[in-house]
Design an enzyme around this catalytic site. Structure first.
Site, PDB file in Angstrom:
ATOM      1  N   GLY A  42      32.901  16.244 -16.323  1.00 25.13           N
ATOM      2  CA  GLY A  42      32.774  15.214 -15.427  1.00 25.13           C
ATOM      3  C   GLY A  42      34.089  15.041 -14.736  1.00 25.13           C
ATOM      4  N   THR A  48      34.346  10.449 -16.955  1.00 24.29           N
ATOM      5  CA  THR A  48      35.439  10.003 -17.347  1.00 24.29           C
ATOM      6  C   THR A  48      36.335  10.939 -18.503  1.00 24.29           C
ATOM      7  OG1 THR A  48      34.589   8.826 -19.166  1.00 24.29           O
ATOM      8  CG2 THR A  48      35.174   7.793 -17.178  1.00 24.29           C
ATOM      9  N   TYR A  69      17.524  16.707 -28.533  1.00 30.40           N
ATOM     10  CA  TYR A  69      18.348  17.040 -27.402  1.00 30.40           C
ATOM     11  C   TYR A  69      17.902  18.002 -26.393  1.00 30.40           C
ATOM     12  CZ  TYR A  69      22.699  18.851 -24.872  1.00 30.40           C
ATOM     13  OH  TYR A  69      23.521  19.578 -23.872  1.00 30.40           O
TER      14      TYR A  69
END
Length: 263
Positions: A28, A24, A159
């Site tokens: 992407g 969104t 991460y």
């Protein structure tokens, strides 16, 4: 204008179908926009209600925008069911959903650790497991990793570990799916100019410092764009037909140990 080229650009992905997790905003969304411009049908997912609504408004009826948590197996099952019902098959599965938190290892909590691995690795694994049955020979899976998936970076231990695991998963999937004619590759971006810069919970001051640092240490002396990453994703998805198990960096040379001349 060359009308032939213009027509080709509008039909390049006609008949193709794609599922993009974390689609969104940022990279992407740029990938979804390029696919839709080429005539594809796309399902994309996200969690933020504001971003979901903005994506629905911007992308139009050829895109199906779903509220879906990448860490939820129930949501992954629902995504697979929707893809089966509305697309029938999947030509591109782009695993782009992910989170990043900048924090020294002393500040990492169990909840934060578990959430990072749940979204970045567990969610990615089970999304492939559930959607792979909808993929035919010639289909492709592309993971979004990070140049932080190798080496060490201060404040990014958890991460980086999730992204290293993601690369390992991609290699494993490439081996398991090659016999079915499905290619699996990884795109590893560096500093990319997106709304969150990849760190959703960063303060404006932290983001400003992130921009300054990225421009300083990247050999090309700038951030990449979401569209540049999207082009790499689509190259791996549809053009690199003899490539599987590969990692493509989109980082302005940052991960290549380049030493450009200083002004």
């Amino acid at each position: 204008m060359n009308t032939t080229l213009h027509q080709d650009s509008n039909t390049r992905y006609r008949g193709k179908t794609a599922v993009i997790t974390g689609g969104t905003i940022g990279m992407g969304l740029a990938t979804a926009q390029a696919l839709l411009a080429g005539g594809a049908r796309v399902i994309l997912t996200g969690r933020n209600p504001k971003n979901l609504e903005a994506a629905r408004h911007a992308l139009g009826p050829q895109a199906q925008v779903l509220a879906s948590d990448a860490a939820s197996l129930a949501d992954i099952d629902a995504l697979a069911a929707t893809a089966r019902e509305t697309l029938g098959h999947v030509d591109l599965l782009h695993i782009n959903a992910g989170i990043a938190t900048l924090e020294p290892f002393e500040q990492v909590t169990e909840a934060g650790y578990d959430r990072a691995f749940a979204i970045n690795t567990k969610g990615a694994f089970f999304t492939v497991q559930k959607l792979a049955p909808l993929m035919k020979p010639g289909a492709s899976i592309v993971f979004t990793s990070s140049i932080a998936d190798e080496g060490g970076m201060h404040g990014m231990g958890v991460y980086s570990a999730t992204k290293a695991a993601l690369r390992s998963f991609a290699s494993g999937f490439a081996a398991e799916l090659v016999g079915r004619g499905i290619r699996v590759n990884v795109v590893s971006p560096g500093f990319i100019d997106t709304p969150t810069l990849g760190v959703a919970d960063a303060t404006p001051a932290e983001r400003a410092e992130f921009v300054r640092l990225g421009d300083q240490i990247t050999p090309m002396r700038r951030h990449g764009s979401a569209e540049e990453v999207a082009r790499a994703v689509l190259f791996l998805a549809f053009d690199a037909t003899f490539t599987t198990g590969a990692r493509l960096t989109v980082d302005g040379g940052l991960g290549q140990n380049l030493s450009p001349a200083h002004d």
